[in-house]
Scaffold this motif. Structure first.
Motif, PDB file in Angstrom:
ATOM      1  N   ALA A 166     -22.872  -0.674 -23.146  1.00  0.00           N
ATOM      2  CA  ALA A 166     -21.487  -1.057 -22.863  1.00  0.00           C
ATOM      3  C   ALA A 166     -20.531  -0.370 -23.830  1.00  0.00           C
ATOM      4  O   ALA A 166     -19.456   0.099 -23.438  1.00  0.00           O
ATOM      5  CB  ALA A 166     -21.333  -2.572 -22.946  1.00  0.00           C
ATOM      6  N   LEU A 167     -20.922  -0.277 -25.093  1.00  0.00           N
ATOM      7  CA  LEU A 167     -20.097   0.409 -26.088  1.00  0.00           C
ATOM      8  C   LEU A 167     -19.941   1.881 -25.729  1.00  0.00           C
ATOM      9  O   LEU A 167     -18.855   2.461 -25.840  1.00  0.00           O
ATOM     10  CB  LEU A 167     -20.723   0.260 -27.473  1.00  0.00           C
ATOM     11  N   LEU A 168     -21.027   2.474 -25.269  1.00  0.00           N
ATOM     12  CA  LEU A 168     -21.011   3.878 -24.871  1.00  0.00           C
ATOM     13  C   LEU A 168     -20.002   4.110 -23.755  1.00  0.00           C
ATOM     14  O   LEU A 168     -19.224   5.068 -23.784  1.00  0.00           O
ATOM     15  CB  LEU A 168     -22.415   4.279 -24.422  1.00  0.00           C
ATOM     16  N   ARG A 169     -19.985   3.211 -22.777  1.00  0.00           N
ATOM     17  CA  ARG A 169     -19.069   3.353 -21.644  1.00  0.00           C
ATOM     18  C   ARG A 169     -17.610   3.190 -22.085  1.00  0.00           C
ATOM     19  O   ARG A 169     -16.727   3.939 -21.650  1.00  0.00           O
ATOM     20  CB  ARG A 169     -19.412   2.335 -20.557  1.00  0.00           C
ATOM     21  N   VAL A 170     -17.364   2.204 -22.946  1.00  0.00           N
ATOM     22  CA  VAL A 170     -15.996   1.981 -23.426  1.00  0.00           C
ATOM     23  C   VAL A 170     -15.519   3.178 -24.225  1.00  0.00           C
ATOM     24  O   VAL A 170     -14.385   3.652 -24.060  1.00  0.00           O
ATOM     25  CB  VAL A 170     -15.925   0.692 -24.275  1.00  0.00           C
ATOM     26  N   ALA A 171     -16.371   3.701 -25.111  1.00  0.00           N
ATOM     27  CA  ALA A 171     -15.993   4.850 -25.931  1.00  0.00           C
ATOM     28  C   ALA A 171     -15.698   6.061 -25.060  1.00  0.00           C
ATOM     29  O   ALA A 171     -14.739   6.811 -25.317  1.00  0.00           O
ATOM     30  CB  ALA A 171     -17.113   5.165 -26.923  1.00  0.00           C
ATOM     31  N   GLU A 172     -16.494   6.264 -24.016  1.00  0.00           N
ATOM     32  CA  GLU A 172     -16.270   7.394 -23.112  1.00  0.00           C
ATOM     33  C   GLU A 172     -14.957   7.233 -22.356  1.00  0.00           C
ATOM     34  O   GLU A 172     -14.172   8.187 -22.236  1.00  0.00           O
ATOM     35  CB  GLU A 172     -17.427   7.512 -22.127  1.00  0.00           C
ATOM     36  N   LYS A 173     -14.681   6.014 -21.876  1.00  0.00           N
ATOM     37  CA  LYS A 173     -13.436   5.780 -21.127  1.00  0.00           C
ATOM     38  C   LYS A 173     -12.222   5.983 -22.025  1.00  0.00           C
ATOM     39  O   LYS A 173     -11.217   6.574 -21.607  1.00  0.00           O
ATOM     40  CB  LYS A 173     -13.427   4.373 -20.544  1.00  0.00           C
ATOM     41  N   GLU A 174     -12.313   5.514 -23.284  1.00  0.00           N
ATOM     42  CA  GLU A 174     -11.194   5.702 -24.206  1.00  0.00           C
ATOM     43  C   GLU A 174     -10.905   7.178 -24.416  1.00  0.00           C
ATOM     44  O   GLU A 174      -9.737   7.593 -24.452  1.00  0.00           O
ATOM     45  CB  GLU A 174     -11.511   5.042 -25.546  1.00  0.00           C
ATOM     46  N   GLN A 175     -11.961   7.957 -24.538  1.00  0.00           N
ATOM     47  CA  GLN A 175     -11.758   9.382 -24.756  1.00  0.00           C
ATOM     48  C   GLN A 175     -11.177  10.043 -23.515  1.00  0.00           C
ATOM     49  O   GLN A 175     -10.257  10.864 -23.617  1.00  0.00           O
ATOM     50  CB  GLN A 175     -13.067  10.055 -25.146  1.00  0.00           C
ATOM     51  N   GLN A 176     -11.686   9.692 -22.346  1.00  0.00           N
ATOM     52  CA  GLN A 176     -11.206  10.298 -21.110  1.00  0.00           C
ATOM     53  C   GLN A 176      -9.735   9.989 -20.849  1.00  0.00           C
ATOM     54  O   GLN A 176      -9.013  10.810 -20.280  1.00  0.00           O
ATOM     55  CB  GLN A 176     -12.064   9.826 -19.934  1.00  0.00           C
ATOM     56  N   THR A 177      -9.293   8.792 -21.256  1.00  0.00           N
ATOM     57  CA  THR A 177      -7.902   8.378 -21.025  1.00  0.00           C
ATOM     58  C   THR A 177      -7.009   8.648 -22.235  1.00  0.00           C
ATOM     59  O   THR A 177      -5.831   8.300 -22.220  1.00  0.00           O
ATOM     60  CB  THR A 177      -7.843   6.879 -20.670  1.00  0.00           C
ATOM     61  N   ASN A 178      -7.597   9.262 -23.273  1.00  0.00           N
ATOM     62  CA  ASN A 178      -6.850   9.543 -24.502  1.00  0.00           C
ATOM     63  C   ASN A 178      -6.219   8.273 -25.053  1.00  0.00           C
ATOM     64  O   ASN A 178      -5.055   8.255 -25.467  1.00  0.00           O
ATOM     65  CB  ASN A 178      -5.778  10.601 -24.243  1.00  0.00           C
ATOM     66  N   ALA A 179      -6.984   7.209 -25.059  1.00  0.00           N
ATOM     67  CA  ALA A 179      -6.498   5.885 -25.463  1.00  0.00           C
ATOM     68  C   ALA A 179      -6.179   5.847 -26.956  1.00  0.00           C
ATOM     69  O   ALA A 179      -6.726   6.629 -27.749  1.00  0.00           O
ATOM     70  CB  ALA A 179      -7.539   4.823 -25.132  1.00  0.00           C
ATOM     71  N   ARG A 180      -5.314   4.916 -27.327  1.00  0.00           N
ATOM     72  CA  ARG A 180      -4.997   4.661 -28.725  1.00  0.00           C
ATOM     73  C   ARG A 180      -5.143   3.154 -28.955  1.00  0.00           C
ATOM     74  O   ARG A 180      -4.180   2.394 -28.832  1.00  0.00           O
ATOM     75  CB  ARG A 180      -3.573   5.125 -29.071  1.00  0.00           C
ATOM     76  N   TRP A 221     -19.197  10.555 -28.825  1.00  0.00           N
ATOM     77  CA  TRP A 221     -18.924  11.550 -27.788  1.00  0.00           C
ATOM     78  C   TRP A 221     -18.307  12.815 -28.398  1.00  0.00           C
ATOM     79  O   TRP A 221     -17.313  13.349 -27.917  1.00  0.00           O
ATOM     80  CB  TRP A 221     -18.022  10.965 -26.686  1.00  0.00           C
ATOM     81  N   TYR A 222     -18.895  13.255 -29.485  1.00  0.00           N
ATOM     82  CA  TYR A 222     -18.552  14.541 -30.102  1.00  0.00           C
ATOM     83  C   TYR A 222     -17.150  14.585 -30.720  1.00  0.00           C
ATOM     84  O   TYR A 222     -16.596  15.669 -30.913  1.00  0.00           O
ATOM     85  CB  TYR A 222     -18.716  15.687 -29.096  1.00  0.00           C
ATOM     86  N   THR A 223     -16.594  13.434 -31.043  1.00  0.00           N
ATOM     87  CA  THR A 223     -15.308  13.413 -31.732  1.00  0.00           C
ATOM     88  C   THR A 223     -15.180  12.090 -32.479  1.00  0.00           C
ATOM     89  O   THR A 223     -16.089  11.258 -32.456  1.00  0.00           O
ATOM     90  CB  THR A 223     -14.143  13.595 -30.743  1.00  0.00           C
ATOM     91  N   MET A 224     -14.064  11.898 -33.160  1.00  0.00           N
ATOM     92  CA  MET A 224     -13.811  10.627 -33.832  1.00  0.00           C
ATOM     93  C   MET A 224     -13.561   9.539 -32.788  1.00  0.00           C
ATOM     94  O   MET A 224     -13.014   9.812 -31.713  1.00  0.00           O
ATOM     95  CB  MET A 224     -12.565  10.733 -34.716  1.00  0.00           C
ATOM     96  N   PRO A 225     -13.921   8.298 -33.084  1.00  0.00           N
ATOM     97  CA  PRO A 225     -13.497   7.209 -32.209  1.00  0.00           C
ATOM     98  C   PRO A 225     -11.974   7.215 -32.070  1.00  0.00           C
ATOM     99  O   PRO A 225     -11.248   7.583 -32.999  1.00  0.00           O
ATOM    100  CB  PRO A 225     -13.969   5.951 -32.963  1.00  0.00           C
ATOM    101  N   MET A 226     -11.493   6.814 -30.911  1.00  0.00           N
ATOM    102  CA  MET A 226     -10.057   6.917 -30.653  1.00  0.00           C
ATOM    103  C   MET A 226      -9.243   6.033 -31.585  1.00  0.00           C
ATOM    104  O   MET A 226      -8.057   6.303 -31.816  1.00  0.00           O
ATOM    105  CB  MET A 226      -9.761   6.587 -29.187  1.00  0.00           C
TER     106      MET A 226
END
Length: 205
Positions: free
Chosen positions: A87-101, A125-130
């Motif tokens: 679940a954490l993986l999915r949330v982290a991916e979605k945040e990155q895809q949407t450029n979330a803050r 996902w190859y970057t800092m957490p959002m």
């Protein structure tokens, strides 16, 4: 100027008779999972050797605090992350895809009290957490020395130094950042490695 950084409970300097000028900001998300469930996409978030509650980045932040006697600050999001790995993986991916803050749960301490700021984070996902983007975009680190450190699943620092330099151009960024693999973070040599690194990067007062 670029030169070669890591909570609630947030502030604690140990056995220091004078106010610390060093702050250690860290973000880490402990997970409920089996040791073999971690993959390179999310990076290391949990330190299995100690307890599932101790994040890898948290552990390194505590080692840095022992060396610097700096104040610890845990970076948390207003909306908690899931503790289950998938679940954490999915949330982290979605945040990155949407450029979330993600919103920060607690404001930072007064940065005018600090000269040197360590900032620690896992690589997701190859970057800092959002949330680290939120940290640097919503706070002014001008004139501060920023010293990054990461725990990772293979991506080392990824693009984080370039991103921090972009968001905080008026800060002094130490590019000799520390990156420790999740496979090594619980090893017996890590405390000495961190100690030696701190001696190299900690500005002299």
């Amino acid at each position: 100027m670029v030169m070669g950084l890591l909570g609630h409970p947030a502030f604690a300097a140990e056995n220091s008779s004078t106010p610390s000028r060093t702050l250690i900001i860290w973000f880490s998300q402990p997970e409920e999972m089996k040791p073999d469930a971690v993959d390179g996409f999310s990076g290391a978030s949990v330190l299995q050797k100690y307890t599932p509650e101790t994040g890898s980045t948290q552990f390194v932040a505590q080692l840095i605090q022992k060396q610097t006697l700096g104040d610890l600050f845990r970076l948390e999001t207003a909306t908690p992350y899931p503790r289950q790995h998938d679940a954490l993986l999915r949330v982290a991916e979605k945040e990155q895809q949407t450029n979330a803050r993600p919103s920060l749960k607690t404001p930072l301490p007064d940065l005018s009290n600090y000269d040197t700021i360590y900032v620690g984070y896992p690589i997701w996902w190859y970057t800092m957490p959002m949330v680290i983007y939120s940290l640097f975009e919503q706070n002014d680190f001008a004139g501060k020395t920023i010293i990054p450190f990461t725990t990772h699943g293979g991506s080392r620092l990824a693009d984080s130094l370039r991103q921090i330099a972009r968001m905080q151009p008026q800060a002094r960024l130490v590019t000799r950042a520390l990156s420790i693999s999740r496979n090594d973070v619980s090893g017996p040599d890590v405390p000495v490695q961190v100690e030696q690194w701190v001696k190299q990067v900690q500005p002299q007062r």
